[in-house]
Design a protein around this motif. Structure first.
Motif, PDB file in Angstrom:
ATOM      1  N   PRO A  34       0.820  -1.480  -0.296  1.00 20.64           N
ATOM      2  CA  PRO A  34      -0.220  -0.245   0.161  1.00 20.64           C
ATOM      3  C   PRO A  34       0.647   1.409  -0.111  1.00 20.64           C
ATOM      4  N   THR A  35      -0.088   2.271  -0.322  1.00 23.50           N
ATOM      5  CA  THR A  35       0.723   3.001  -0.648  1.00 23.50           C
ATOM      6  C   THR A  35       0.431   4.044   0.734  1.00 23.50           C
ATOM      7  N   MET A  36       2.027   4.556   1.340  1.00 23.52           N
ATOM      8  CA  MET A  36       1.393   5.503   2.148  1.00 23.52           C
ATOM      9  C   MET A  36       2.196   6.800   2.226  1.00 23.52           C
ATOM     10  N   THR A  37       1.077   7.677   3.048  1.00 23.13           N
ATOM     11  CA  THR A  37       2.313   9.434   2.962  1.00 23.13           C
ATOM     12  C   THR A  37       2.361   9.526   4.677  1.00 23.13           C
ATOM     13  N   SER A  38       3.848   9.755   5.091  1.00 20.66           N
ATOM     14  CA  SER A  38       4.091  10.117   6.203  1.00 20.66           C
ATOM     15  C   SER A  38       3.457  11.297   6.422  1.00 20.66           C
ATOM     16  N   ILE A  39       3.057  11.097   8.145  1.00 22.33           N
ATOM     17  CA  ILE A  39       1.781  11.776   8.889  1.00 22.33           C
ATOM     18  C   ILE A  39       3.300  13.500   9.228  1.00 22.33           C
ATOM     19  N   THR A  40       2.047  14.463   8.687  1.00 25.95           N
ATOM     20  CA  THR A  40       2.792  15.535   8.777  1.00 25.95           C
ATOM     21  C   THR A  40       1.420  16.455   9.366  1.00 25.95           C
ATOM     22  N   ARG A  41       1.853  17.161  10.687  1.00 29.76           N
ATOM     23  CA  ARG A  41       0.492  18.407  11.316  1.00 29.76           C
ATOM     24  C   ARG A  41       0.701  19.413  10.415  1.00 29.76           C
ATOM     25  N   SER A  42      -1.060  19.680   9.897  1.00 23.37           N
ATOM     26  CA  SER A  42      -1.147  20.359   8.804  1.00 23.37           C
ATOM     27  C   SER A  42      -1.343  21.493  10.633  1.00 23.37           C
TER      28      SER A  42
ATOM     29  N   LYS B 261       2.652   1.661  13.667  1.00 24.32           N
ATOM     30  CA  LYS B 261       2.728   3.548  13.498  1.00 24.32           C
ATOM     31  C   LYS B 261       1.218   3.401  12.945  1.00 24.32           C
ATOM     32  N   ILE B 262       0.257   4.985  13.864  1.00 22.17           N
ATOM     33  CA  ILE B 262      -1.160   5.280  12.726  1.00 22.17           C
ATOM     34  C   ILE B 262      -0.758   5.534  11.337  1.00 22.17           C
ATOM     35  N   THR B 263      -1.349   5.698   9.914  1.00 23.96           N
ATOM     36  CA  THR B 263      -1.110   6.009   8.908  1.00 23.96           C
ATOM     37  C   THR B 263      -2.003   6.160   7.912  1.00 23.96           C
ATOM     38  N   ARG B 264      -2.213   7.069   6.752  1.00 23.75           N
ATOM     39  CA  ARG B 264      -2.953   7.481   6.116  1.00 23.75           C
ATOM     40  C   ARG B 264      -2.167   6.753   4.938  1.00 23.75           C
ATOM     41  N   THR B 265      -3.857   5.683   4.437  1.00 24.18           N
ATOM     42  CA  THR B 265      -3.346   4.516   3.068  1.00 24.18           C
ATOM     43  C   THR B 265      -4.376   5.385   1.997  1.00 24.18           C
ATOM     44  N   ASP B 266      -4.326   4.744   0.715  1.00 13.46           N
ATOM     45  CA  ASP B 266      -5.630   5.359  -0.074  1.00 13.46           C
ATOM     46  C   ASP B 266      -6.799   4.524   0.153  1.00 13.46           C
ATOM     47  N   LEU B 267      -8.089   5.145   0.481  1.00 15.44           N
ATOM     48  CA  LEU B 267      -9.080   4.159   0.741  1.00 15.44           C
ATOM     49  C   LEU B 267      -9.527   3.661   0.101  1.00 15.44           C
ATOM     50  N   MET B 268      -9.559   3.755  -1.532  1.00 12.60           N
ATOM     51  CA  MET B 268     -10.076   2.881  -2.726  1.00 12.60           C
ATOM     52  C   MET B 268      -9.155   1.802  -2.882  1.00 12.60           C
ATOM     53  N   LYS B 269      -7.963   1.742  -2.768  1.00 14.52           N
ATOM     54  CA  LYS B 269      -6.780   0.479  -3.162  1.00 14.52           C
ATOM     55  C   LYS B 269      -7.711   0.158  -1.904  1.00 14.52           C
TER      56      LYS B 269
ATOM     57  N   GLY C  74      -8.957  16.870  -5.253  1.00 21.01           N
ATOM     58  CA  GLY C  74      -8.093  15.542  -6.044  1.00 21.01           C
ATOM     59  C   GLY C  74      -7.298  14.758  -5.667  1.00 21.01           C
ATOM     60  N   ILE C  75      -7.372  14.844  -4.064  1.00 20.08           N
ATOM     61  CA  ILE C  75      -6.240  13.816  -3.434  1.00 20.08           C
ATOM     62  C   ILE C  75      -7.250  13.334  -3.128  1.00 20.08           C
ATOM     63  N   PRO C  76      -6.696  11.328  -3.388  1.00 18.93           N
ATOM     64  CA  PRO C  76      -7.396  10.416  -2.814  1.00 18.93           C
ATOM     65  C   PRO C  76      -7.713  10.272  -1.495  1.00 18.93           C
ATOM     66  N   SER C  77      -9.502   9.800  -1.525  1.00 20.71           N
ATOM     67  CA  SER C  77      -9.830   9.861   0.485  1.00 20.71           C
ATOM     68  C   SER C  77      -8.605   8.760   1.475  1.00 20.71           C
ATOM     69  N   PRO C  78      -8.609   9.500   1.876  1.00 21.26           N
ATOM     70  CA  PRO C  78      -7.582   8.800   2.716  1.00 21.26           C
ATOM     71  C   PRO C  78      -8.164   7.727   4.193  1.00 21.26           C
ATOM     72  N   MET C  79      -7.239   6.579   4.307  1.00 19.46           N
ATOM     73  CA  MET C  79      -8.023   5.797   4.963  1.00 19.46           C
ATOM     74  C   MET C  79      -6.993   5.500   6.369  1.00 19.46           C
ATOM     75  N   ILE C  80      -7.334   5.599   7.616  1.00 20.09           N
ATOM     76  CA  ILE C  80      -6.129   5.573   8.581  1.00 20.09           C
ATOM     77  C   ILE C  80      -6.371   3.993   8.584  1.00 20.09           C
ATOM     78  N   GLY C  81      -4.871   3.596   9.438  1.00 22.42           N
ATOM     79  CA  GLY C  81      -4.665   2.149   9.272  1.00 22.42           C
ATOM     80  C   GLY C  81      -3.587   1.912  10.282  1.00 22.42           C
ATOM     81  N   MET C  82      -3.273   1.079  10.682  1.00 22.85           N
ATOM     82  CA  MET C  82      -2.001   0.526  11.451  1.00 22.85           C
ATOM     83  C   MET C  82      -1.075  -0.167  10.379  1.00 22.85           C
ATOM     84  N   ASN C  83      -0.070   0.032  10.428  1.00 19.41           N
ATOM     85  CA  ASN C  83       0.892  -0.835   9.680  1.00 19.41           C
ATOM     86  C   ASN C  83       2.757  -1.012  10.865  1.00 19.41           C
ATOM     87  N   GLU C  84       3.207  -1.883  10.751  1.00 19.50           N
ATOM     88  CA  GLU C  84       3.854  -1.866  11.883  1.00 19.50           C
ATOM     89  C   GLU C  84       3.896  -1.081  13.214  1.00 19.50           C
TER      90      GLU C  84
END
Ligand code: ATP
Length: 769
Positions: free
Chosen positions: A1-9, A343-351, A331-341
């Motif tokens: 899965p593609t994962m984006t690193s979490i940055t505080r906006s 760590k809390i992650t954001r992945t592409d929901l539809m993928k 325009g950015i795909p909807s994220p799904m919040i996951g838990m990988n390794e």
């Protein structure tokens, strides 16, 4: 899965309105997710809304979409199911239903939606997002919205949280509710096991999971079942029934008085024919003449009160969902919040949703290897491990295994911790399966010095998986008590490798033997330390065995204490927890019970902090509704401060509370070691032990003249078996020295401080952030 690193906006100036709904089957922890979203949204300057009854509430609008205040989610952490309701909504599957939903949201000024549900719910959510512009266009055309309204809310942000007891979603290692469900299954099977043993019966237990065998597999591992059936991996060969009966007969011949077979509701054979619980019951009755009963666990698996893991997972993910909303752009795909390794992650929901669907498709075309590959690597490995330790028929049979046979000593060191016995059991059974000879060393190092060493057979460890404490006996004494005698006994019993299951003392014992290798050749053998301590303070691992059991014991106690505190309306309990110099238990239990303040050794306690806490309490009790003051809990780690003891902290709070609130203490003491180990501890124990045997085997050298040997001085041969993300990894005790704070007996770096920050945030302790 593609994962984006979490940055505080950064906080946006526009006041966003964020709604949350729960949809599909309820899952324990959904309430914690709602609480997390609501409180994080408010903290980030947004308005929070709850949509009741899932998508039905969106379609119906009106009172179903309610603004949520900070205190509206009080008590949510410990409540099972979903307070805001869930439903399966037909109308939302059709465009007219979604049109109504869009109108209702825009009328409320909401254009961000967090959906907590399974893959169906998340698919619906993403469809809604992609249709949003056309829905608004239609609404403007129908004059149900003004073009200004449509323009202001031109984009819908969707964030997915996975609430599902099946753990069936791809791209995340775990879903909200699955671990609690596993708790209920294991409790049920433990209960069934006692009656099965009493009557020497067989039980076929059916658990949930349509296309996903996670629950069945983990329950099989955690309860020591004899056999499991899952959809992804049908039993191999046409004669699997014969094999299964032979295996169960072998267990019975060894003296086992109970037989447990777990059937996942979606279990199939390799021709895709269902394998039902009834078939299995008939098979065991007809072929083996066992007195067999069937139990379909059904809705008890929905879980009720969430376990600590689910509360913290859902809380962390709920907070992250709000960050994801604030970071999202059109325009950015909807994220799904996951838990990988871990760590809390954001992945592409539809993928993630698409990948999830692939598993069922792979099963449908009988591509079982593909189906297993689509699950996480740990799943595959754990299936093989389950098969290896539940098999008794291959014991010592393989000539190949015999050639590399090791004599393996297994010892417990330190205080008891949940999962110690499970680790010893798995090590013994897997070792025997591989042709080794395991020896139990009783009563720790003093026991070894006294020669309390006994071979352990397959049946000797029967039932140990569910036992708390230490069956072998354990204590804190170190080999340095008498290195010569330790070495002598190891030589006398010809122990060629060692597994130490224990806490920080086991780590230091390894270091002592490592350092004495030049003097005592007996120590020149591979050794593995499997961390087991409720304090979770061993370097080289994210989780030691026992810490999850302990966390749940503390959480249960605190739930009861909080209830009492709330009943007496104005009481603050200061609860003292174990952990040595490690604040892990305090932080994690604080998050799981919603503590007002958590004192840990890493931060200490000072007057300024106590003043802040008193100020906060005065303010909160001042805000509570007339006559309805809440009970509150403060968690104090036993070594947080020498001066500000639990009694003193409580006395200060009482004094400063005047008539507004009073205070009591609760020192939890040894109940924190827990009773029967939690499912996570049992599973972690089993996995670590099997990997430990593999590690020992990897050190067997083949010398042309002397045959196989394990003599080694290589520092990497004495290692800690650490749980790191989804792996069990081995790091030498020497290498770990640089990561260890020897004085405070803990790792220098801790991964869980983020959880403390979130705990403060959700207790409205911005003054502590
Ligand atoms: P569970 O794991 O409990 O089955 P789920 O979220 O997969 O959870 P579903 O019954 O599939 O449960 O979906 C819940 C609701 O989500 C449906 O009743 C429907 O309102 C909505 N939904 C599901 N799939 C879609 C879809 N393809 N389009 C629109 N809405 C959908």
């Amino acid at each position: 899965p593609t994962m984006t690193s979490i940055t505080r906006s950064p906080t946006t100036s526009k006041k966003r309105k964020i709604a949350i709904l729960t949809s599909g089957g309820d899952a324990p922890g959904m309430n914690a997710a709602v609480r997390g979203v609501v409180r994080a949204a408010i903290t980030r300057g947004c308005e929070a809304y709850a949509v009741h009854e899932g998508y039905q509430g969106l379609v119906d609008g009106g009172n179903m979409i309610r603004k949520m205040g900070w205190d509206d989610v009080q008590g949510y952490l410990s409540t099972g199911g979903t307070v805001i309701g869930t439903a399966r909504c037909k109308a939302f599957r059709e465009r007219p239903g979604r049109l109504l939903a869009a109108r209702n949201l825009v009328k409320e000024g909401i254009d961000a939606l967090v959906v907590c549900g399974g893959d169906g719910s998340l698919t619906g959510a993403d469809l809604f997002r992609s249709e949003w512009p056309s829905l608004l266009e239609e609404l403007v055309k129908n004059k149900e919205l003004t073009s200004e309204e449509a323009e202001t809310h031109a984009h819908l942000n969707i964030v997915g949280l996975v609430g599902s007891i099946d753990n069936d979603m791809s791209s995340t290692d775990i879903t909200i509710g699955a671990v609690t469900c596993l708790h209920r299954i294991c409790e049920s099977i433990d209960s069934i096991s006692s009656t099965a043993s009493s009557h020497s019966r067989a039980f076929v237990v059916e658990v949930m999971g349509r296309h996903c065998g996670w629950l069945a597999l983990m329950a099989g591992i955690a309860t020591g079942a004899d056999f499991i059936f899952i959809p992804e991996r049908p039993p191999s060969g046409e004669n699997w029934r014969d094999n299964m009966c032979a295996e169960i007969k072998a267990h019975r011949d060894l003296g086992k008085r109970k037989t447990i077979v777990i059937v996942c509701e979606g279990a199939i054979d390799s021709n895709l024919n269902p394998i039902t619980s009834k078939d299995m019951m008939d098979l065991l009755t007809d072929r083996l003449h066992l007195d067999t009963r069937m139990t379909i666990l059904g809705h008890v698996q929905r879980g009720g009160k969430p376990c600590a893991y689910d509360r913290n997972l859902a809380t962390m993910q709920g907070v992250e969902a709000v960050e994801a909303v604030l970071a999202s752009k059109p325009g950015i795909p909807s994220p799904m919040i996951g838990m990988n390794e871990n760590k809390i992650t954001r992945t592409d929901l539809m993928k993630a949703v698409a990948l999830t669907g692939e598993v069922a498709k792979a099963i449908g075309r009988k591509d079982f290897i593909g189906a297993m590959e689509l699950r996480d690597p740990a799943f595959n490995q754990q299936y093989d491990q389950f098969m290896a330790i539940s098999t008794a028929t291959t014991v010592n049979e393989s000539a190949e295994a015999g050639k590399n046979s090791l004599r393996i000593g297994i010892i417990n060191v330190g205080a008891p911790a949940g999962g110690m016995n499970a680790a010893v059991r798995a090590a013994v059974r897997y070792a025997r399966n591989r042709g080794h000879v395991p020896f139990g060393i009783h009563n720790g190092f003093p026991g070894l010095m006294a020669g309390l060493v006994k071979e352990l057979k397959w049946m000797d460890v029967d039932g140990w998986i569910a036992h708390g404490g230490s069956e072998l006996g354990t204590n804190r004494d170190q080999p340095s008590l008498d290195l010569g005698m330790v070495s002598y006994q190891l030589q006398k019993f010809n122990i060629q490798s060692l597994i130490l299951v224990g806490g920080f003392e086991a780590y230091t014992a390894c270091l002592e033997m490592n350092n004495a290798r030049n003097v005592y050749p007996a120590f020149c053998m591979p050794m593995v330390h499997i961390p087991a301590t409720i304090s979770n303070n061993v370097p080289g691992t994210e989780f030691s065995l026992g810490c999850d059991t302990s966390l749940n014991a503390i959480m249960d106690a605190c739930d009861a204490i909080k209830q009492s505190a709330t009943a007496s309306r104005k009481r603050v309990f200061v609860v003292e927890v174990h952990g040595g110099k490690s604040g892990f238990l305090a932080v994690m239990s604080g998050l799981a019970v919603g503590a007002t303040s958590v004192y840990i050794p890493e931060e200490g306690i000072n007057l300024a902090r106590l003043q802040k806490d008193v100020r906060h309490l005065c303010q909160r009790y001042g805000e509570d509704a007339e006559g309805k003051s809440q009970g509150r809990v403060i968690i104090r780690s036993e070594s947080a401060s020498k001066t500000y003891t639990t009694d003193i902290v409580s006395a200060i709070i009482k004094e400063e509370g005047h008539q507004q609130f009073d205070s009591r203490t609760a020192i939890l003491g040894h109940i924190q070691q827990g009773n029967s180990p939690s499912p996570l501890d049992r599973v972690r124990a089993t996995r670590s032990a099997v990997c430990a045997i593999d590690f020992l085997e990897s050190h067997i050298e083949h010398d042309a003249t002397n045959g196989p040997t394990v003599y080694t001085k290589d520092p990497s041969s004495i290692a800690v078996a650490g749980i790191q993300g989804s792996n069990v990894s081995f790091t030498s005790v020497e290498d770990l020295l640089k990561d260890t704070d020897m004085k405070n007996r803990k790792p220098i770096q801790t991964w869980w401080m983020d959880y403390k920050r979130t705990g403060n945030l959700l207790a409205r302790r911005l003054d502590l952030l």
